[in-house]
Motif scaffolding. Structure first.
Motif, PDB file in Angstrom:
ATOM      1  N   ILE A 192       0.844  -1.203   0.000  1.00  0.00           N
ATOM      2  CA  ILE A 192       0.000   0.000   0.000  1.00  0.00           C
ATOM      3  C   ILE A 192       0.873   1.244   0.000  1.00  0.00           C
ATOM      4  O   ILE A 192       0.673   2.163  -0.796  1.00  0.00           O
ATOM      5  N   ASN A 193       1.852   1.272   0.868  1.00  0.00           N
ATOM      6  CA  ASN A 193       2.698   2.459   0.958  1.00  0.00           C
ATOM      7  C   ASN A 193       3.549   2.651  -0.290  1.00  0.00           C
ATOM      8  O   ASN A 193       3.756   3.787  -0.735  1.00  0.00           O
ATOM      9  N   ALA A 194       4.005   1.577  -0.898  1.00  0.00           N
ATOM     10  CA  ALA A 194       4.783   1.693  -2.138  1.00  0.00           C
ATOM     11  C   ALA A 194       3.920   2.281  -3.260  1.00  0.00           C
ATOM     12  O   ALA A 194       4.349   3.191  -3.983  1.00  0.00           O
ATOM     13  N   VAL A 195       2.696   1.766  -3.387  1.00  0.00           N
ATOM     14  CA  VAL A 195       1.789   2.273  -4.419  1.00  0.00           C
ATOM     15  C   VAL A 195       1.432   3.726  -4.136  1.00  0.00           C
ATOM     16  O   VAL A 195       1.439   4.563  -5.051  1.00  0.00           O
ATOM     17  N   ARG A 196       1.144   4.047  -2.889  1.00  0.00           N
ATOM     18  CA  ARG A 196       0.780   5.425  -2.533  1.00  0.00           C
ATOM     19  C   ARG A 196       1.957   6.383  -2.761  1.00  0.00           C
ATOM     20  O   ARG A 196       1.746   7.497  -3.240  1.00  0.00           O
ATOM     21  N   ARG A 197       3.165   5.946  -2.438  1.00  0.00           N
ATOM     22  CA  ARG A 197       4.351   6.777  -2.718  1.00  0.00           C
ATOM     23  C   ARG A 197       4.462   7.048  -4.217  1.00  0.00           C
ATOM     24  O   ARG A 197       4.729   8.177  -4.630  1.00  0.00           O
ATOM     25  N   GLY A 198       4.257   5.996  -5.017  1.00  0.00           N
ATOM     26  CA  GLY A 198       4.323   6.143  -6.469  1.00  0.00           C
ATOM     27  C   GLY A 198       3.281   7.107  -7.016  1.00  0.00           C
ATOM     28  O   GLY A 198       3.491   7.735  -8.051  1.00  0.00           O
ATOM     29  N   LEU A 199       2.171   7.229  -6.327  1.00  0.00           N
ATOM     30  CA  LEU A 199       1.102   8.158  -6.724  1.00  0.00           C
ATOM     31  C   LEU A 199       1.244   9.527  -6.059  1.00  0.00           C
ATOM     32  O   LEU A 199       0.374  10.382  -6.192  1.00  0.00           O
ATOM     33  N   ARG A 200       2.327   9.699  -5.303  1.00  0.00           N
ATOM     34  CA  ARG A 200       2.605  10.940  -4.550  1.00  0.00           C
ATOM     35  C   ARG A 200       1.521  11.243  -3.515  1.00  0.00           C
ATOM     36  O   ARG A 200       1.127  12.380  -3.311  1.00  0.00           O
ATOM     37  N   LEU A 201       1.034  10.171  -2.869  1.00  0.00           N
ATOM     38  CA  LEU A 201       0.074  10.294  -1.777  1.00  0.00           C
ATOM     39  C   LEU A 201       0.789   9.981  -0.473  1.00  0.00           C
ATOM     40  O   LEU A 201       1.797   9.275  -0.470  1.00  0.00           O
ATOM     41  N   HIS A 202       0.270  10.502   0.646  1.00  0.00           N
ATOM     42  CA  HIS A 202       0.916  10.213   1.932  1.00  0.00           C
ATOM     43  C   HIS A 202       0.813   8.720   2.254  1.00  0.00           C
ATOM     44  O   HIS A 202      -0.137   8.042   1.843  1.00  0.00           O
ATOM     45  N   GLU A 203       1.805   8.231   2.973  1.00  0.00           N
ATOM     46  CA  GLU A 203       1.807   6.829   3.372  1.00  0.00           C
ATOM     47  C   GLU A 203       0.887   6.617   4.562  1.00  0.00           C
ATOM     48  O   GLU A 203       0.604   7.543   5.320  1.00  0.00           O
ATOM     49  N   ILE A 204       0.450   5.384   4.726  1.00  0.00           N
ATOM     50  CA  ILE A 204      -0.327   5.001   5.903  1.00  0.00           C
ATOM     51  C   ILE A 204       0.693   4.699   6.997  1.00  0.00           C
ATOM     52  O   ILE A 204       1.590   3.881   6.811  1.00  0.00           O
ATOM     53  N   GLU A 205       0.576   5.363   8.123  1.00  0.00           N
ATOM     54  CA  GLU A 205       1.584   5.259   9.168  1.00  0.00           C
ATOM     55  C   GLU A 205       1.382   4.079  10.104  1.00  0.00           C
ATOM     56  O   GLU A 205       2.292   3.674  10.805  1.00  0.00           O
ATOM     57  N   SER A 206       0.190   3.543  10.145  1.00  0.00           N
ATOM     58  CA  SER A 206      -0.126   2.439  11.046  1.00  0.00           C
ATOM     59  C   SER A 206      -0.701   1.278  10.250  1.00  0.00           C
ATOM     60  O   SER A 206      -1.428   1.485   9.277  1.00  0.00           O
ATOM     61  N   ARG A 207      -0.403   0.070  10.665  1.00  0.00           N
ATOM     62  CA  ARG A 207      -0.969  -1.114  10.007  1.00  0.00           C
ATOM     63  C   ARG A 207      -2.413  -1.357  10.428  1.00  0.00           C
ATOM     64  O   ARG A 207      -3.119  -2.150   9.813  1.00  0.00           O
ATOM     65  N   GLU A 208      -2.879  -0.692  11.482  1.00  0.00           N
ATOM     66  CA  GLU A 208      -4.216  -0.961  12.017  1.00  0.00           C
ATOM     67  C   GLU A 208      -5.316  -0.440  11.097  1.00  0.00           C
ATOM     68  O   GLU A 208      -5.222   0.651  10.545  1.00  0.00           O
ATOM     69  N   ILE A 209      -6.375  -1.245  10.960  1.00  0.00           N
ATOM     70  CA  ILE A 209      -7.548  -0.910  10.159  1.00  0.00           C
ATOM     71  C   ILE A 209      -8.702  -0.602  11.108  1.00  0.00           C
ATOM     72  O   ILE A 209      -8.962  -1.366  12.036  1.00  0.00           O
ATOM     73  N   VAL A 210      -9.374   0.527  10.861  1.00  0.00           N
ATOM     74  CA  VAL A 210     -10.529   0.907  11.679  1.00  0.00           C
ATOM     75  C   VAL A 210     -11.785   0.874  10.813  1.00  0.00           C
ATOM     76  O   VAL A 210     -11.716   0.840   9.586  1.00  0.00           O
ATOM     77  N   PHE A 211     -12.938   0.902  11.483  1.00  0.00           N
ATOM     78  CA  PHE A 211     -14.220   0.708  10.796  1.00  0.00           C
ATOM     79  C   PHE A 211     -15.328   1.458  11.507  1.00  0.00           C
ATOM     80  O   PHE A 211     -15.388   1.467  12.736  1.00  0.00           O
ATOM     81  N   ILE A 212     -16.196   2.086  10.715  1.00  0.00           N
ATOM     82  CA  ILE A 212     -17.458   2.629  11.219  1.00  0.00           C
ATOM     83  C   ILE A 212     -18.599   1.882  10.531  1.00  0.00           C
ATOM     84  O   ILE A 212     -19.412   1.265  11.174  1.00  0.00           O
TER      85      ILE A 212
END
Length: 151
Positions: free
Chosen positions: A40-60
């Motif tokens: 995820i972070n590699a793809v987001r870096r390639g798209l010039r988006l901020h990286e996800i800093e935590s591995r945790e997934i949250v939900f509403i």
């Protein structure tokens, strides 16, 4: 498996709260695998988006609930879709408007389809964590039959 042991209870509680017209709380339901997080972070870096800093997934769950009930899915169906989409075998992909994971293994959905469940994440509002925003059962050309209430 990336989901926490109590994830099913938390997810279903939120979906049932929404179903009853209430407001669901933000809950932690699992973590990306190390590989998924790195991808995820590699793809987001390639798209010039901020990286996800935590591995945790949250939900509403509000968007997921509204979208899937329109298709006739039940809370139990939604849980099955989430569990499949957040599998340790799910593959990451993203574009400038979406970060997602999809299970490459087809799953019989019980409605005559073989689907590939896709998790869509919101990666900005709940920073540093990713929020599971929605799940889409890709390939569900036959939607569940919804029964209308008779007067």
């Amino acid at each position: 498996m990336p989901l926490y042991p109590d994830a099913e209870a938390r997810v279903k509680a939120n979906l049932r709260t929404i179903e009853a017209g209430g407001r669901a709380l933000l809950v932690a339901i699992g973590e990306f695998t190390e590989r998924q997080w790195d991808d995820i972070n590699a793809v987001r870096r390639g798209l010039r988006l901020h990286e996800i800093e935590s591995r945790e997934i949250v939900f509403i769950g509000r968007h997921l609930y509204v979208s899937r009930t329109k298709d006739g899915y039940t809370v139990d169906d939604m849980w099955t879709q989430i569990e499949s989409a957040l599998s340790s075998v799910s593959v990451v992909f993203a574009n400038p408007k979406m970060t997602a994971m999809e299970n490459p293994l087809g799953r019989p959905d019980g409605y005559g389809n073989t689907v590939h469940d896709r998790a869509i994440f919101e990666c900005t509002q709940r920073k540093p964590r990713a929020e599971l925003f929605s799940v889409i059962p890709k390939g569900d050309s036959q939607k569940p039959v919804t029964k209308k209430a008779h007067p």
